[in-house]
Design an enzyme around this catalytic site. Sequence first.
Site, PDB file in Angstrom:
ATOM      1  CD  GLU A  92      -3.323  -1.439   5.457  1.00  0.00           C
ATOM      2  OE1 GLU A  92      -3.447  -2.033   6.189  1.00  0.00           O
ATOM      3  OE2 GLU A  92      -2.715  -0.218   5.828  1.00  0.00           O
ATOM      4  CG  HIS A 126       0.689   3.393  12.462  1.00  0.00           C
ATOM      5  ND1 HIS A 126      -0.467   2.882  12.681  1.00  0.00           N
ATOM      6  CD2 HIS A 126       0.893   2.926  11.080  1.00  0.00           C
ATOM      7  CE1 HIS A 126      -0.992   2.106  11.877  1.00  0.00           C
ATOM      8  NE2 HIS A 126      -0.162   1.875  10.794  1.00  0.00           N
ATOM      9  CG  HIS A 166      -0.503   0.124   2.506  1.00  0.00           C
ATOM     10  ND1 HIS A 166      -0.029   1.256   3.251  1.00  0.00           N
ATOM     11  CD2 HIS A 166      -0.296  -0.873   3.412  1.00  0.00           C
ATOM     12  CE1 HIS A 166       0.293   1.077   4.324  1.00  0.00           C
ATOM     13  NE2 HIS A 166       0.211  -0.420   4.464  1.00  0.00           N
TER      14      HIS A 166
END
Length: 470
Positions: free
Chosen positions: A343, A439, A297
Amino acid sequence: MRVRAALGLAGLVSLAGCMGTSDAEPVESAPAAADSAFGPDLGVRAARFVELALDEGQAHAMLRSLCETAPARLSGSQNAARAVEWGLTTMREIGLSNVRAEPVRVPHWERGTPETCELLGDDGAVLGAYRILALGGSIATPPGGVEAEVVRVRGFEELETRADELAGRIVFFDAPMPRALANTFAAYGRAVPQRTRGAAEAGRFGGVLALVRSMTTAIDGFPHTGSMAYGDDVERVPAAAISTLDAEDLAARLEDGPVRLRVRMSCRNLPDADGANVTGEIPGTDLADEIVTVGGHLDSWDVGQGAHDDGAGCIHALEAARLILAAGLRPRRTIRIVLFANEENGLRGALAHAELHGGERHHAAIESDRGGFAPLGFTTSARGDAMEALRPVAAALAPFHMGALLPGGGGADIGPLAAHGAELFGLVTIAQRYFDFHHSEQDRVENVDPRELALGAAAVAHLAAALAGA
């Protein structure tokens, strides 16, 4: 890919011939794999892919180019649009055919100005600050922020038992990823519901904000963002992740007595925006209407550079295609490279791709979304005879310590293709450090090892070539 009769997967594939060897000595002494429907020379071919990837590969240079051109590629952002253009250009430079951007509408959430989380004294004076990141999809706080006392809970069961304490409070979800689990993805799965559902649960009991311990086993000062969702029938409250180091401090303070925080966030949800899946192909020969999809992604979160998640997966797919072309192989089936949109916070790209291409003949699909770490092998949705037929393909990678073939499936982006006939495969990596970066601002290209990234691309190239009958 569906298994046909007793022949299974093996009966569907044959190799056009052996990949040639270079004048240099092989990287490893790799014996030829046992004869199978995939051909007798899988060991030689695997060694050649590894040699090409390590000696003259372009994986890390491509990843650096992506991360510098379009870091923080959250759906709907300008950097996401730049990433689409980067993908189109890179596919053309590699030599792929039928390169195009396939439009898809994507969610558009913006973080706004940097979040603040202040620790307040009894007199309202600011005693210190904690490092937080708003969770993707969260609403903003009021302009003056949310100011309230904190209630710490270790999970949803405790939340239920303390329901009468939560009204008007900041709910601090402090269940860590279990460090005792060797499988970090299993540990993530245990802890992540508090991130995805925490705000909805806090709002249900009258909480005014959800503050979630970051999803990592590392104890550091980097908060980790990620997606969250609201229920339809509860009060919507803001949600943020706090760094694990600050979570430890906050928990210790709460042991000594009440703690009051003031949190300010200006994030917002905007109307859907234009996005695109980026697609290119190595056309097949006599079985060109059968598709082997290889992808990752293209989007990432809006902090860091999205290097491991999932720049590395995109590069695995692109470099695998380049290696197959560089080796002079001609696949019988079409190898389709897809860099999926959205995604992270919607899966719109995967769903749009499956809808657009659902009528085609999908033989197999491979996804990489476990970072650019050293590869171990692959998971597969194949079972029984079909899985056994794949053993020689995996065995050819064993001399390079990446020959595992495990029951499982693929990633989220290729999941919808299973309903259209594709057998699914996922690259497995040594992912002990994956959630150190995931993240967060730490997800940067300098934290991706060039050789480990290259080996992942070689493994993907090997499997894709075998499945496509190259």
